[in-house]
Structure formats: structure tokens, C-alpha cells
Design an enzyme around this catalytic site. Structure first.
Site, PDB file in Angstrom:
ATOM      1  N   ALA A 258      33.604  17.401  66.474  1.00 32.33           N
ATOM      2  CA  ALA A 258      35.280  18.667  66.190  1.00 32.33           C
ATOM      3  C   ALA A 258      34.336  20.182  65.783  1.00 32.33           C
ATOM      4  O   ALA A 258      34.080  20.291  64.656  1.00 32.33           O
ATOM      5  CB  ALA A 258      36.284  18.487  65.522  1.00 32.33           C
ATOM      6  N   LYS A 259      35.578  21.288  66.382  1.00 30.36           N
ATOM      7  CA  LYS A 259      34.449  22.549  66.453  1.00 30.36           C
ATOM      8  C   LYS A 259      34.873  22.423  64.054  1.00 30.36           C
ATOM      9  O   LYS A 259      34.119  23.324  64.070  1.00 30.36           O
ATOM     10  CB  LYS A 259      35.282  23.337  66.793  1.00 30.36           C
ATOM     11  CG  LYS A 259      36.167  23.802  67.040  1.00 30.36           C
ATOM     12  CD  LYS A 259      36.982  24.369  67.658  1.00 30.36           C
ATOM     13  CE  LYS A 259      38.354  24.233  68.150  1.00 30.36           C
ATOM     14  NZ  LYS A 259      39.811  24.708  69.120  1.00 30.36           N
TER      15      LYS A 259
END
Ligand code: GLU
Length: 291
Positions: A258-259
Site C-alpha cells: 500500500a502506498k
């Protein structure tokens, strides 16, 4: 056959996004369909034009060419407002004056706080304080200028759809089969925020309909949202797409890519000199062949 990739420009794409876009791209290609790209930029506080440009550039670099124009949600707010007005007319919305802190407090105070599914990214279900407000108090608060969000009244939805013979609802998913809709999974979600007359859930169902999307491809983290989306589609008489909630890619340590957890972006991998082939190899795929 129409699929789509619908990123929110709140950061650079990472490998999980590339994989998700590829799922939609390949599904469209397999059936000679169309692959669309939609920029989900309704949240002006978190979205940046810089990220829109980077997303489109990364997709091109990866060989994921899209069909037609890129739709930007920020340019279509009137479409969402119309749908919101329709829902309001049906009587399935109620104003909510709660702040995030108040909701968190109420959840913490309740003995029987609703439990989220493990690993869920969604906020805990709204406990319903404003659903129980006296209508006269609601009217007063509004006329006093208090800001409010609009929430979906799930019991009301069920009553309306049952009366029309449309309940129970289901959706069809390529990975999960026929899934019965559980309105309590996410509960009374926000459909219009205090500062914006829409929300993720509303904009997505309106756009998927207007863009003629027939197969919604996205990560399994959004499976719970589909329980909301099906209710909205049924209420608004929108066409029902099929779904493909693909498994999420994980880091070597097993945590989700996930960013916000700082996984390496496509941008930084490109800056290090990786080719598209090398990037695809990182997710166990070969570059999409150029037709
Ligand atoms: N914009 C959402 C995201 O980036 C995806 C929405 C969707 O695919 O329905 O998480």
C-alpha cells in the site's frame, strides 16, 4: 465488455496498482473489450495534479494503454448531485452532524461495539446516533447552519427494495461467486460529505453506469464496498456490472502493498532505471504484448 482502472491520485502508483490495472487490461483484451481509466479525484484535500500526470505516465510506460478519454470525477460533480437528489427523494438519506471524534467516542463507549472484519481498511460502522434524532431538532440544526453529511439509511433501503420485490440483492464475482448483499457490513455509509455533495461510493456507481462498465476489476480490499454499491445500483435503477475482486499483492513479509506504508512506487523504480519488463517481472508477469 468494458473494464476500468480507477485510481485516486493521492500518491504515486505502486506495484499493487500496476497489478490491479493489469487485471482489468487483460480481462478486456481477452474478450476484445475496452479498458478505461478513471481518475477518482473528488477529495480535493488529498488529490494532486502531479499524481494524475504520474499515474498516466506510469500506465503508458507499463504498456497499459487505455481506450477513450480519461474521466476525471472532479469534472462530473453534477452527475453525482443528480443521483444524490434521486436518493433523497426516495427517502433513503439522513443528515449526520457527528464529527469523526464523536463517532469514535460513541463506538468506544458502546459495550457491543460493532467489530470490523480483520484487515478491513474501512472505518468502523456508524453507530447511528443521528438516525435517532428528533426531526424537529434536525431541522433546527440545519437552519442554524450546522454542517452535515448525508448517510444511507440501510433499513429504509431494505424496506423500499423489499416492497419492490428486489430484496435480497446479490452480486456476481469472478473470484467469490454469487455473493448475497449484507447491508450491515459497512452500515450507514456517508454518501455526501459535509463539504462535498458526493462520496466515493456514490461517484463510483454513477460513473460505472455512465461509462458502461460491464466488469468492475479491483482489489479484494474493496469487496465490502460492493455491498453498498449494489444497494445504490438497485435504488437508482443502474445497470449491474459483474465484479472481479482480485487477490491483493503482498510484500515479501506478507503485508499488503500500500502506498501509505511506503512501498516502492513505480516512479522510483523507473528512476532507478528499471524497464517495463523488469517491473512486470516483480509481480510475476510479462509485459503486455503490443498488438
Ligand atoms: N479509487 C479507488 C482506489 O484507488 C478504487 C475505486 C474502485 O476501483 O472502485 O482505491
Amino acid at each position: 465488455m468494458v473494464t476500468r482502472f480507477a485510481p485516486s491520485p493521492t500518491g504515486f502508483l505502486h506495484l499493487g496498482h500496476a497489478y490491479s490495472a493489469r487485471m482489468g487490461f487483460d480481462a478486456a483484451r481477452a474478450e476484445h473489450g475496452r479498458f478505461l481509466v478513471r481518475i477518482e479525484d473528488i477529495d480535493r484535500t488529498r488529490c494532486r495534479p502531479l499524481f494524475v500526470d504520474a499515474i498516466l505516465s506510469d500506465l503508458q510506460f507499463l504498456g497499459l494503454s487505455w481506450d477513450g478519454e480519461v474521466r476525471r470525477q472532479s469534472e462530473h460533480l453534477a452527475d453525482y448531485e443528480r443521483a444524490l437528489a434521486q436518493l433523497d427523494e426516495l427517502g433513503v438519506l439522513y443528515p449526520c452532524f457527528c464529527t469523526r471524534a464523536e463517532i469514535a467516542e460513541e463506538i468506544a463507549a458502546a459495550q457491543s461495539a460493532p467489530q470490523q472484519e480483520p484487515g478491513s481498511d474501512s472505518p468502523p460502522r456508524y453507530p447511528g446516533r443521528c438516525k435517532r434524532l428528533d426531526p424537529a431538532l434536525v431541522a433546527k440544526r440545519i437552519s442554524d447552519g450546522n454542517g452535515y453529511a448525508l448517510r444511507l439509511h440501510t433499513e429504509q433501503v431494505q424496506a423500499i427494495l423489499s416492497a419492490k420485490g428486489m430484496w435480497p440483492l446479490t452480486f456476481r464475482d469472478r473470484h467469490h461467486g454469487v455473493v448475497p448483499v449484507d447491508p450491515q457490513l459497512l452500515g450507514d455509509v456517508v454518501l455526501a460529505r459535509k463539504e462535498l455533495k458526493t462520496s466515493y461510493h456514490l461517484a463510483v456507481v454513477v460513473d460505472d453506469h455512465l461509462q458502461g462498465v460491464t466488469l468492475v476489476t479491483r482489489g479484494a480490499d474493496l469487496l465490502s464496498s460492493t455491498h453498498v454499491h449494489r444497494q445504490l445500483q438497485a435504488l437508482l435503477s443502474l445497470t449491474e456490472p459483474a465484479y472481479s475482486h482480485h487477490p491483493l499483492l503482498t510484500d515479501p513479509d506478507g503485508s499488503r502493498l500500500a502506498k501509505r506504508r511506503g512501498s516502492e512506487s513505480i516512479r522510483s523504480l523507473r528512476e532507478k532505471g528499471l524497464t517495463a519488463d523488469e517491473l512486470w517481472a516483480k509481480v510475476g508477469l510479462r509485459s503486455p504484448a503490443v498488438l
